[in-house]
Enzyme design. Structure first.
Site, mmCIF file in Angstrom:
data_model
loop_
_atom_site.group_PDB
_atom_site.id
_atom_site.type_symbol
_atom_site.label_atom_id
_atom_site.label_comp_id
_atom_site.label_asym_id
_atom_site.label_seq_id
_atom_site.Cartn_x
_atom_site.Cartn_y
_atom_site.Cartn_z
ATOM 1 N N CYS A 6 4.208 -18.066 9.883
ATOM 2 C CA CYS A 6 5.583 -17.715 9.524
ATOM 3 C C CYS A 6 6.498 -17.882 10.723
ATOM 4 O O CYS A 6 7.714 -17.867 10.591
ATOM 5 C CB CYS A 6 5.667 -16.292 9.012
ATOM 6 S SG CYS A 6 5.298 -15.108 10.291
ATOM 7 N N SER A 48 4.879 -14.286 0.903
ATOM 8 C CA SER A 48 5.989 -15.187 0.600
ATOM 9 C C SER A 48 7.180 -14.384 0.050
ATOM 10 O O SER A 48 7.016 -13.264 -0.443
ATOM 11 C CB SER A 48 5.536 -16.256 -0.396
ATOM 12 O OG SER A 48 4.931 -15.641 -1.503
HETATM 13 P P1 NAD Z 1 1.510 -14.748 -0.917
HETATM 14 O O1 NAD Z 1 2.870 -14.188 -1.150
HETATM 15 O O2 NAD Z 1 0.964 -15.719 -1.882
HETATM 16 O O3 NAD Z 1 0.446 -13.552 -0.867
HETATM 17 C C1 NAD Z 1 0.645 -12.398 -0.083
HETATM 18 C C2 NAD Z 1 -0.036 -11.224 -0.755
HETATM 19 O O4 NAD Z 1 0.572 -11.001 -2.014
HETATM 20 C C3 NAD Z 1 -1.515 -11.437 -1.004
HETATM 21 O O5 NAD Z 1 -2.216 -10.260 -0.673
HETATM 22 C C4 NAD Z 1 -1.585 -11.739 -2.484
HETATM 23 O O6 NAD Z 1 -2.774 -11.281 -3.082
HETATM 24 C C5 NAD Z 1 -0.403 -11.006 -3.051
HETATM 25 N N1 NAD Z 1 0.178 -11.668 -4.216
HETATM 26 C C6 NAD Z 1 0.181 -12.998 -4.489
HETATM 27 N N2 NAD Z 1 0.814 -13.238 -5.643
HETATM 28 C C7 NAD Z 1 1.214 -12.046 -6.129
HETATM 29 C C8 NAD Z 1 1.943 -11.650 -7.299
HETATM 30 N N3 NAD Z 1 2.365 -12.537 -8.199
HETATM 31 N N4 NAD Z 1 2.199 -10.347 -7.476
HETATM 32 C C9 NAD Z 1 1.794 -9.442 -6.577
HETATM 33 N N5 NAD Z 1 1.106 -9.768 -5.448
HETATM 34 C C10 NAD Z 1 0.819 -11.046 -5.222
HETATM 35 O O7 NAD Z 1 1.513 -15.330 0.569
HETATM 36 P P2 NAD Z 1 0.387 -16.200 1.295
HETATM 37 O O8 NAD Z 1 0.364 -17.572 0.724
HETATM 38 O O9 NAD Z 1 -0.891 -15.449 1.362
HETATM 39 O O10 NAD Z 1 0.976 -16.243 2.779
HETATM 40 C C11 NAD Z 1 1.899 -17.184 3.219
HETATM 41 C C12 NAD Z 1 3.302 -16.646 3.164
HETATM 42 O O11 NAD Z 1 3.425 -15.466 3.950
HETATM 43 C C13 NAD Z 1 4.312 -17.619 3.731
HETATM 44 O O12 NAD Z 1 5.461 -17.585 2.930
HETATM 45 C C14 NAD Z 1 4.606 -17.041 5.114
HETATM 46 O O13 NAD Z 1 5.859 -17.400 5.655
HETATM 47 C C15 NAD Z 1 4.543 -15.596 4.824
HETATM 48 N N6 NAD Z 1 4.327 -14.825 6.038
HETATM 49 C C16 NAD Z 1 5.376 -14.075 6.501
HETATM 50 C C17 NAD Z 1 5.223 -13.357 7.665
HETATM 51 C C18 NAD Z 1 6.336 -12.509 8.187
HETATM 52 O O14 NAD Z 1 6.084 -11.627 8.979
HETATM 53 N N7 NAD Z 1 7.579 -12.718 7.768
HETATM 54 C C19 NAD Z 1 4.008 -13.385 8.360
HETATM 55 C C20 NAD Z 1 2.975 -14.165 7.834
HETATM 56 C C21 NAD Z 1 3.142 -14.879 6.669
#
Ligand code: NAD
Length: 498
Positions: free
Chosen positions: A280, A225
């Site tokens: 995404c 995200s």
């Molecule tokens: P997320 O941001 O919650 O988690 C992603 C990663 O970050 C995970 O490995 C998680 O453990 C880690 N993380 C979570 N909170 C954290 C924090 N406070 N500090 C450090 N690391 C942390 O995302 P999600 O819910 O797993 O995935 C969905 C999101 O990913 C959506 O926003 C989607 O649009 C995005 N996404 C983007 C793409 C792209 O290529 N632009 C592709 C797929 C998904």
């Protein structure tokens, strides 16, 4: 209870004091637990990576490519098991899980050609007796941090180019569905990859911070995200690392009055609701141009949406399955309420959906809103669920402005039979990936993937040549082989080619 451990130096290992729950989205409840690691666990993986990487980098690129060929064969042979594993933790239907893995494998196919794409440049005779050439060398140790929604594809986007170019790679998968990346790392070992070159460490923020702060990790690729992506980018760059950090999205589909609406409705149903909208590159906003187009589109969309079958992930007839967790379900339903409160017209309400025999599963029915406007929070923010919002535009310019001005700029699509309008749109829209009559314009593996604005931080895309660039450093050599005669040059003046 099944436990998912770190994968360090070719095997399961490292004790954990903290664990995370892996839910069963189809039925509710906990199905496994995952070790949540810390800086000490990471240190073990980094030391194994540092020990293994120099020899791997010295392995000639054809041999590295042969590991990729064999890995591809093994993943294909294990496709059914991997897809079931993926679906059981994520909730997407089996056919979609196979697509998730296949799109990642296509990056591995690209990496089978790594000897060719790593070739440098050469200029003979750049000066008298002087040749200049460049080479691409691996960063050393790299890390990937991935989201829950593509537990096969996104780890493969990263580990393919990182490993094929000669790096050691450490992946920190989403703690919500971490089993597939571990299995992929095992298959790499089976394919002949030396131990320590592909490792998996599990965890949450604590592990992410350890990665971002570790001095031996030279490059970090993140997908997740936007707020976290921004944080990861800032902290990684402040620590001197190369960072690419992909974020969230709110992709729009522009429907021109001349579009083939049957085709559009078919495309929209898959793009908005496939994988329960947890993509995404989903299309959660549709922009019909003109009220007449809006009415005609809505009339066709409603029955198409009502005909969608929501089912468990092993239901071969289901169009989509549950969302990933109970919290995510509550969040998506919260956004539906917000959109109602903000004045969106709720046409189809997917809240309260119960699947018989799976009443505790995290299911949400397909939801459709009309008359959504740009001032609404539910329009500005990513919902990441099976919710489609109609935002009406009066004309082409108004439609073009919507995705262009939105905070996210991942993907966008235009549906039209008018080549001029499509060409104009592609040239002017302020978004990174554009589909013309293609609802989900995820570029093929030999092109590259990346959004604009708050959808990506850093300037290098995923996979294709951009991936190779991200995981390598360019070294440029200027060489001279003197023949023994003095050249009479003045060493105190900067050499020029004048
Ligand atoms: P997320 O941001 O919650 O988690 C992603 C990663 O970050 C995970 O490995 C998680 O453990 C880690 N993380 C979570 N909170 C954290 C924090 N406070 N500090 C450090 N690391 C942390 O995302 P999600 O819910 O797993 O995935 C969905 C999101 O990913 C959506 O926003 C989607 O649009 C995005 N996404 C983007 C793409 C792209 O290529 N632009 C592709 C797929 C998904």
């Amino acid at each position: 209870m099944r436990q998912i451990d770190h994968f360090i130096s070719g095997g399961a290992g490292a004790s954990a004091s903290r664990f995370g729950d892996i839910m069963d989205p189809n039925n509710g409840g906990v199905q496994a637990r995952v070790a949540l690691g810390d800086a000490a666990v990471l240190e073990r993986a980094v030391q194994a990576a540092l020990a293994a990487q120099p020899a791997w980098a010295m392995t000639n690129p054809q041999r590295r490519a042969r590991v990729m060929f064999e890995f591809k064969r093994l993943v294909e042979a294990n496709m059914d098991d991997l897809a079931h594993m993926l679906s059981s933790e994520h909730g997407k239907v089996i056919a979609d899980s196979k697509g998730d893995i296949q799109r990642g494998l296509e990056v591995i196919e690209f990496c089978c050609g790594i000897p060719h794409v790593m070739k440098g440049e050469y200029s003979q005779g750049a000066g008298p007796g002087i040749d200049v050439y460049s080479m691409r060398q691996p960063i050393g140790v790299g890390a990937g941090i991935t989201p829950f929604n593509f537990p096969g594809m996104i780890p493969l986007w990263m580990c393919g180019p990182a490993i094929a170019t000669g790096n050691a790679f450490i992946i920190k998968p989403s703690e919500r569905d971490p089993s597939v990346p571990v299995r992929l790392a095992e298959l790499f070992i089976e394919a002949g990859l030396p131990e320590g070159i592909c490792q998996v460490v599990h965890g949450d923020k604590e592990m992410v911070d350890a990665i971002l702060d570790h001095p031996a990790i030279g490059a970090v690729s993140f997908v997740g995200s936007s707020d976290i992506a921004h944080y990861v980018y800032n902290r990684g760059v402040a620590n001197g690392k190369r960072v690419q950090a992909m974020g969230g999205a709110k992709n729009h589909g522009i429907v021109m009055p001349d579009a083939d609406l049957d085709q559009v409705v078919n495309d929209l149903a898959g793009a908005a609701f496939g994988s329960a909208g947890e993509r995404c590159m989903a299309l959660p906003v549709v922009v019909p141009v003109g009220d007449d187009t809006a009415e005609r589109l809505k009339a066709k969309l409603i029955p198409a949406i009502q005909a969608l079958r929501v089912g468990i992930s092993t239901d071969a007839e289901a169009h989509y399955g549950p969302v990933v967790t109970e919290q995510h379900k509550a969040k998506v339903e919260g956004w539906i309420q917000t959109c109602v409160d903000e004045g969106g017209e709720l046409i189809v309400d997917g809240r309260g959906f119960k699947l018989q025999g799976h009443e505790e599963g995290y299911f949400i029915g397909p939801t459709l809103f009309d008359h959504v406007t740009t001032d609404m929070e539910s329009y500005k923010e990513e919902i990441f669920g099976p919710v489609l919002q109609i935002v009406r535009a009066a004309n082409f310019e108004e439609a073009l402005a919507l995705p262009s001005k939105h905070q996210y700029g991942n993907g966008v699509a235009i549906f039209t039979r008018n080549g001029h309008a499509a060409r104009e749109f592609a040239a002017r829209v302020n978004v990174g990936m554009v589909g013309i009559n293609v609802p989900i314009p995820v570029p093929v593996a030999y092109h590259s993937f990346g959004g604009w604005k708050r959808s990506a931080f850093g300037d290098t895309n995923q996979h294709g040549m951009e991936g190779v660039k991200f995981w390598t450093k360019v070294k440029t050599i200027t060489q001279r082989w003197p023949d023994g005669s003095p050249d009479g040059g003045n060493a105190f003046v900067i050499p020029t080619m004048g």
